[in-house]
Design an enzyme around this catalytic site. Structure first.
Site, PDB file in Angstrom:
ATOM      1  N   SER A 137       0.596  -1.667   0.051  1.00 46.76           N
ATOM      2  CA  SER A 137       0.356   0.294  -0.047  1.00 46.76           C
ATOM      3  C   SER A 137       0.634   1.304   0.182  1.00 46.76           C
ATOM      4  O   SER A 137       2.057   1.196   0.145  1.00 46.76           O
ATOM      5  CB  SER A 137      -0.987   0.346   1.174  1.00 46.76           C
ATOM      6  N   TYR A 149      -1.569  -1.055  10.530  1.00 52.84           N
ATOM      7  CA  TYR A 149      -2.064  -1.624   8.894  1.00 52.84           C
ATOM      8  C   TYR A 149      -0.805  -0.839   8.276  1.00 52.84           C
ATOM      9  O   TYR A 149       0.091  -2.227   7.476  1.00 52.84           O
ATOM     10  CB  TYR A 149      -3.280  -1.014   8.223  1.00 52.84           C
TER      11      TYR A 149
HETATM   12  N1  LIG Z   1      -8.721  -0.633  -1.262  1.00 52.52           N
HETATM   13  C1  LIG Z   1      -7.733  -0.020  -1.062  1.00 52.52           C
HETATM   14  O1  LIG Z   1      -8.047   1.428  -0.703  1.00 52.52           O
HETATM   15  C2  LIG Z   1      -6.547  -0.310  -0.979  1.00 52.52           C
HETATM   16  C3  LIG Z   1      -5.449   0.306  -0.602  1.00 52.52           C
HETATM   17  C4  LIG Z   1      -4.016   0.337  -0.992  1.00 52.52           C
HETATM   18  C5  LIG Z   1      -3.926  -1.729  -0.557  1.00 52.52           C
HETATM   19  N2  LIG Z   1      -4.653  -2.208  -0.264  1.00 52.52           N
HETATM   20  C6  LIG Z   1      -4.634  -3.645   0.093  1.00 52.52           C
HETATM   21  O2  LIG Z   1      -5.310  -4.336  -1.353  1.00 52.52           O
HETATM   22  C7  LIG Z   1      -5.700  -6.087  -0.356  1.00 52.52           C
HETATM   23  C8  LIG Z   1      -7.310  -6.656  -1.048  1.00 52.52           C
HETATM   24  O3  LIG Z   1      -7.550  -5.315  -0.193  1.00 52.52           O
HETATM   25  P1  LIG Z   1      -9.209  -4.901  -1.014  1.00 52.52           P
HETATM   26  O4  LIG Z   1      -9.007  -3.736  -0.989  1.00 52.52           O
HETATM   27  O5  LIG Z   1      -9.245  -5.330  -2.456  1.00 52.52           O
HETATM   28  O6  LIG Z   1      -9.874  -5.212  -0.055  1.00 52.52           O
HETATM   29  P2  LIG Z   1     -11.818  -6.547  -0.183  1.00 52.52           P
HETATM   30  O7  LIG Z   1     -12.292  -5.761  -0.739  1.00 52.52           O
HETATM   31  O8  LIG Z   1     -11.963  -5.894   1.361  1.00 52.52           O
HETATM   32  O9  LIG Z   1     -10.937  -7.643  -0.192  1.00 52.52           O
HETATM   33  C9  LIG Z   1     -10.181  -7.848   1.219  1.00 52.52           C
HETATM   34  C10 LIG Z   1     -10.161  -9.970   0.594  1.00 52.52           C
HETATM   35  O10 LIG Z   1      -9.366 -10.731   1.202  1.00 52.52           O
HETATM   36  C11 LIG Z   1      -9.921 -11.531   2.033  1.00 52.52           C
HETATM   37  N3  LIG Z   1      -9.459 -11.754   3.097  1.00 52.52           N
HETATM   38  C12 LIG Z   1      -9.582 -10.891   4.448  1.00 52.52           C
HETATM   39  N4  LIG Z   1      -9.122 -11.281   5.567  1.00 52.52           N
HETATM   40  C13 LIG Z   1      -8.483 -12.892   4.832  1.00 52.52           C
HETATM   41  C14 LIG Z   1      -8.689 -13.539   6.301  1.00 52.52           C
HETATM   42  N5  LIG Z   1      -8.560 -14.142   7.450  1.00 52.52           N
HETATM   43  N6  LIG Z   1      -8.444 -15.505   5.173  1.00 52.52           N
HETATM   44  C15 LIG Z   1      -8.530 -15.476   4.131  1.00 52.52           C
HETATM   45  N7  LIG Z   1      -9.053 -14.061   3.369  1.00 52.52           N
HETATM   46  C16 LIG Z   1      -9.082 -12.649   3.955  1.00 52.52           C
HETATM   47  C17 LIG Z   1     -11.346 -10.993   1.879  1.00 52.52           C
HETATM   48  O11 LIG Z   1     -11.928 -12.401   1.350  1.00 52.52           O
HETATM   49  P3  LIG Z   1     -13.153 -13.320   3.043  1.00 52.52           P
HETATM   50  O12 LIG Z   1     -14.293 -12.149   3.717  1.00 52.52           O
HETATM   51  O13 LIG Z   1     -13.764 -13.733   1.991  1.00 52.52           O
HETATM   52  O14 LIG Z   1     -11.882 -14.295   3.784  1.00 52.52           O
HETATM   53  C18 LIG Z   1     -11.006 -10.580   0.598  1.00 52.52           C
HETATM   54  O15 LIG Z   1     -11.365 -11.233  -0.552  1.00 52.52           O
HETATM   55  C19 LIG Z   1      -4.730  -5.569   0.781  1.00 52.52           C
HETATM   56  O16 LIG Z   1      -3.940  -6.693   1.072  1.00 52.52           O
HETATM   57  C20 LIG Z   1      -5.364  -4.470   1.205  1.00 52.52           C
HETATM   58  O17 LIG Z   1      -4.293  -3.745   2.163  1.00 52.52           O
HETATM   59  C21 LIG Z   1      -6.605  -1.913  -0.644  1.00 52.52           C
END
Ligand SMILES: NC(=O)c1ccc[n+]([C@@H]2O[C@H](COP(=O)([O-])OP(=O)(O)OC[C@H]3O[C@@H](n4cnc5c(N)ncnc54)[C@H](OP(=O)(O)O)[C@@H]3O)[C@@H](O)[C@H]2O)c1
Length: 258
Positions: A137, A149
């Site tokens: 991130s 985080y």
């Molecule tokens: N969105 C942003 O603004 C942003 C910015 C920078 C970085 N990121 C990073 O991008 C990545 C993806 O995030 P996203 O934004 O796509 O979030 P999201 O829409 O909330 O998706 C998160 C995914 O992670 C899975 N997950 C969460 N906890 C888990 C666990 N205990 N075991 C297995 N799977 C788990 C969830 O699946 P289940 O609930 O089905 O387990 C879901 O598929 C993350 O690493 C996040 O830190 C996001």
């Protein structure tokens, strides 16, 4: 010729779903890893129907050591691509957050990334090719914003850069993707109010996936999708860390999230 296999963690929503759709479109068989088995099966059915690829569903909670070991076993058997994407943020202050929740965040954002990468690399090295993509991130590049985080994402960046040097010349690539704010379920799940964030700072999943995979193809170790975030992180690198911290503190963004 057997198709290459990509294992993606966290494909039931957001960025992970974007990477899964893209790799399936590119002709990869898939292993999909997350907790929600129903959403995994839905995505698997969609990818099989749309692209004719084989999709394995591996329901696993990456906070649980046994489940991480199950995923590691699948990686040891050999995949061509690993996308360590699953991760989450939390809201509230560090000093009042549930200790178990903070530990779970570390387990998913850091421990799983370390263990799954360790499991995937030997067969990639034996084959002389393979790709590991770790979703970090912008929060991991800028100091003074949140606590656990940002720290977990700084670990991902540092881990990736160190390994990228170690793996040089092996045919195996490792990359850290550092997105800014992306429209996914992330902030809603974390309970973070995003209403004050200007439109210009929002990215779409498909753009992040396309730009990051183009960077991976070029061999870039750190991918920062979006011109606005390239500019922000460049400035963040050029000015003193104390000033970056002061800017983040001044705008109130260092409170209310871990
Ligand atoms: N969105 C942003 O603004 C942003 C910015 C920078 C970085 N990121 C990073 O991008 C990545 C993806 O995030 P996203 O934004 O796509 O979030 P999201 O829409 O909330 O998706 C998160 C995914 O992670 C899975 N997950 C969460 N906890 C888990 C666990 N205990 N075991 C297995 N799977 C788990 C969830 O699946 P289940 O609930 O089905 O387990 C879901 O598929 C993350 O690493 C996040 O830190 C996001």
């Amino acid at each position: 010729m057997p198709r290459p296999v990509a294992l993606i963690t966290g494909p039931t929503a957001g960025l992970g779903a974007g990477y899964a759709r893209r790799y399936a479109r590119d002709g990869y068989d898939m292993v999909l890893v997350a907790r929600n088995a129903e959403r995994l099966e839905q995505l698997a059915a969609e990818l099989r129907a749309a692209h004719g690829v084989d999709v394995e569903v591996l329901a696993a909670d990456l906070t649980a050591a046994d489940d991480r070991a199950k995923v590691a076993d699948r990686l040891t058997a050999g995949v061509q691509v690993l996308v360590n994407n699953a991760g989450f943020g939390t809201s509230g202050e560090f000093w009042t957050a549930e200790p178990a929740l903070l530990q779970a965040q570390l387990d998913v954002n850091v421990t799983a990334v370390m263990q799954l990468t360790r499991a995937a690399l030997p067969s990639m090295l034996a084959a002389g090719s393979g790709t590991v993509i770790n979703i970090a991130s912008v929060a991991g590049l800028l100091s003074g914003r949140g606590s656990t985080y940002s720290a977990s994402k700084a670990w991902v960046v540092s881990f990736t850069e160190g390994l990228a040097n170690g793996l040089a010349g092996t045919g195996v690539g490792i990359h850290a993707v550092c997105p800014g704010f992306v429209h996914t379920e992330f902030h809603q799940r974390a309970g973070i109010d995003m209403t004050s964030i200007p439109k210009i700072l929002w990215l779409d999943v498909d753009d992040v996936v396309a730009e990051s995979l183009a960077d991976v193809a070029k061999g870039k170790v750190i991918s920062i999708p979006g011109l606005q975030y390239k500019a922000l992180t460049t400035v963040g690198r050029l000015i003193p860390r104390s000033l970056v911290r002061a800017i983040n503190k001044g705008r109130g963004r260092s409170r209310g999230r871990t």
